[in-house]
Structure formats: structure tokens, C-alpha cells
Design a protein around this motif. Structure first.
Motif, short mmCIF file in Angstrom:
data_model
loop_
_atom_site.label_atom_id
_atom_site.label_comp_id
_atom_site.label_asym_id
_atom_site.label_seq_id
_atom_site.Cartn_x
_atom_site.Cartn_y
_atom_site.Cartn_z
N ASP A 114 53.67 101.19 0.00
CA ASP A 114 53.24 101.64 1.47
C ASP A 114 52.06 102.28 1.26
N THR A 115 51.03 102.04 0.35
CA THR A 115 49.88 102.68 -0.10
C THR A 115 48.82 101.86 0.30
N VAL A 116 47.38 102.16 0.59
CA VAL A 116 46.31 101.45 0.89
C VAL A 116 45.31 102.00 -0.18
N LEU A 128 43.58 98.17 -6.92
CA LEU A 128 43.52 97.39 -5.59
C LEU A 128 44.84 96.60 -5.88
N SER A 129 45.52 96.13 -7.05
CA SER A 129 46.50 95.29 -7.07
C SER A 129 47.90 96.18 -6.86
N GLY A 132 50.04 98.23 -1.81
CA GLY A 132 50.59 97.39 -0.55
C GLY A 132 49.61 96.73 -0.13
N LEU A 133 48.31 97.41 0.02
CA LEU A 133 46.96 96.62 0.50
C LEU A 133 45.77 97.28 -0.24
N GLY A 134 45.18 96.25 -0.92
CA GLY A 134 44.23 96.79 -1.89
C GLY A 134 42.78 95.93 -1.00
N VAL A 135 41.89 96.88 -0.74
CA VAL A 135 40.68 96.45 0.12
C VAL A 135 39.51 96.46 -0.68
N VAL A 144 36.00 93.04 -8.21
CA VAL A 144 36.62 94.05 -7.38
C VAL A 144 37.34 93.14 -6.34
N ARG A 145 36.57 92.08 -5.78
CA ARG A 145 37.12 91.31 -4.62
C ARG A 145 38.31 90.58 -5.29
N ALA A 146 38.29 89.89 -6.27
CA ALA A 146 39.46 89.11 -7.01
C ALA A 146 40.30 90.00 -7.20
N ALA A 147 40.52 91.49 -7.29
CA ALA A 147 41.70 92.37 -7.38
C ALA A 147 42.23 92.61 -5.87
N ALA A 148 41.55 92.32 -5.05
CA ALA A 148 42.02 92.94 -3.71
C ALA A 148 42.60 91.85 -2.76
#
Length: 183
Positions: A114-116, A128-129, A132-135, A144-148
Motif C-alpha cells: 500500500d506504499t508508493v 522501488l521494488s 506497491g508502486l515504485g515510480v 532506477v528505471r529498471a527497478a520501477a
């Protein structure tokens, strides 16, 4: 030891001249006040140390850390920065943005699903992994993009605000005002 008035980030410097030099590259840190003496800062137990220098110096330090303190510390090489220096972030092993976020979620009894989390630099990738939502921010690098889960607009395009508004519109995020979560 000084602390930035605007960001709360600690700056270890030998003199106020170095604070002014630091502020030339990061204007948001220029308004700083003295927290403690250099000697007091060196006897505290840091959880993160940032080292700037030439590429050779920073990479040599990274190698020495691996061989002598590899079981105690971890590090993230951040490459060439705007000020022309290379940066190495050194952390006590087990301390990361992910572990901080995990602690915060447990403390407030919020499931990690439930976290962002938003991130744009290599030390952010680990947090980010597990959320619930890694941005990743639009200006983030490939690691960083790969982990999001998704990529937001850049910092200059108010990426966090854009994604927050989308989540609010979809009913996926509670409203948050100046005083904290709404009643």
C-alpha cells in the motif's frame, strides 16, 4: 558540521568558505548553520558518508572499502556530478532507503503493497521494488528505471505531483493536506 536550512541535509566542512563553495553548485544548501564542531562530527556514528573527488580517487576508495570494510559497509558510485567531481555514497551495511521505508511502514502498520515510492538516483533503486508502486523519475538512469513499476515525468515537469494527482483521481491514494492524512 553544518546543516542546510532548506533541505536538512548535513554538510561536513572544515570552514564556512567550503560551505560557500558547496553552495555555488547546490544553491539550496547555501543557507546553512553550524550543528557541531568538526571533531564532534567525526566522533558520531554516521549512517551515510558522501565522498567527492577525482574519478581515480573515488574508485580507489571504493576498492579499498571492498577489501577492508566490505562486511560493514556498502556503497553506491554515483559518477560524475554537476560540480565536476565524482561521488561515492557509503552506507552502514543494512541501511538503505528501502530499510527506512520498511521501518516507517511497519511503524505505521501500513502494508508495503500500500506504499508508493519515487526515486531518481541509484540509492533510490532499492526502495522501488518492495513497494506497491515504485515510480522512477523521468530524469532517472536505467538502473532506477529498471527497478520501477512506472516512470513519471522529470523533476522539472513536476513528476511527483503529476503521478500523485493521477493516483488521487483513480482513488488509489488518500488525500493528504498540509496537516497530514485527511480525517
Amino acid at each position: 558540521m553544518y546543516e542546510s536550512v532548506r533541505t536538512g541535509r548535513g554538510i561536513l566542512a572544515f570552514s564556512e568558505d567550503l560551505i560557500r563553495d558547496h553552495g555555488a553548485f547546490w544553491p539550496k544548501h547555501i543557507d546553512a548553520y553550524r550543528l557541531c564542531t568538526y571533531d564532534a562530527a567525526c566522533t558520531s556514528e554516521p549512517i551515510q558518508i558522501a565522498v567527492q573527488g577525482t574519478e581515480d580517487c573515488v574508485l580507489r576508495l571504493r576498492t579499498e572499502l571492498n577489501s577492508s570494510l566490505g562486511e560493514c559497509v556498502t556503497h553506491v558510485y554515483r559518477g560524475l556530478r554537476r560540480n565536476g567531481k565524482h561521488l561515492l555514497d557509503i552506507f552502514v551495511r543494512g541501511v538503505s532507503k528501502a530499510s527506512g521505508l520498511q521501518w516507517l511502514a511497519e511503524h505505521h502498520q501500513i502494508p508495503m503493497n500500500d506504499t508508493v515510492a519515487f526515486g531518481g538516483s541509484p540509492p533510490d533503486a532499492c526502495m522501488l521494488s518492495p513497494v506497491g508502486l515504485g515510480v522512477a523519475m523521468g530524469n532517472a538512469g536505467p538502473e532506477v528505471r529498471a527497478a520501477a513499476t512506472m516512470v513519471a515525468p522529470t523533476n522539472d515537469e513536476d513528476g511527483v505531483a503529476v503521478i500523485r494527482e493521477q493516483l488521487l483521481e483513480q482513488g488509489l491514494m488518500g488525500s493528504v493536506g498540509p496537516a497530514g492524512p485527511a480525517g
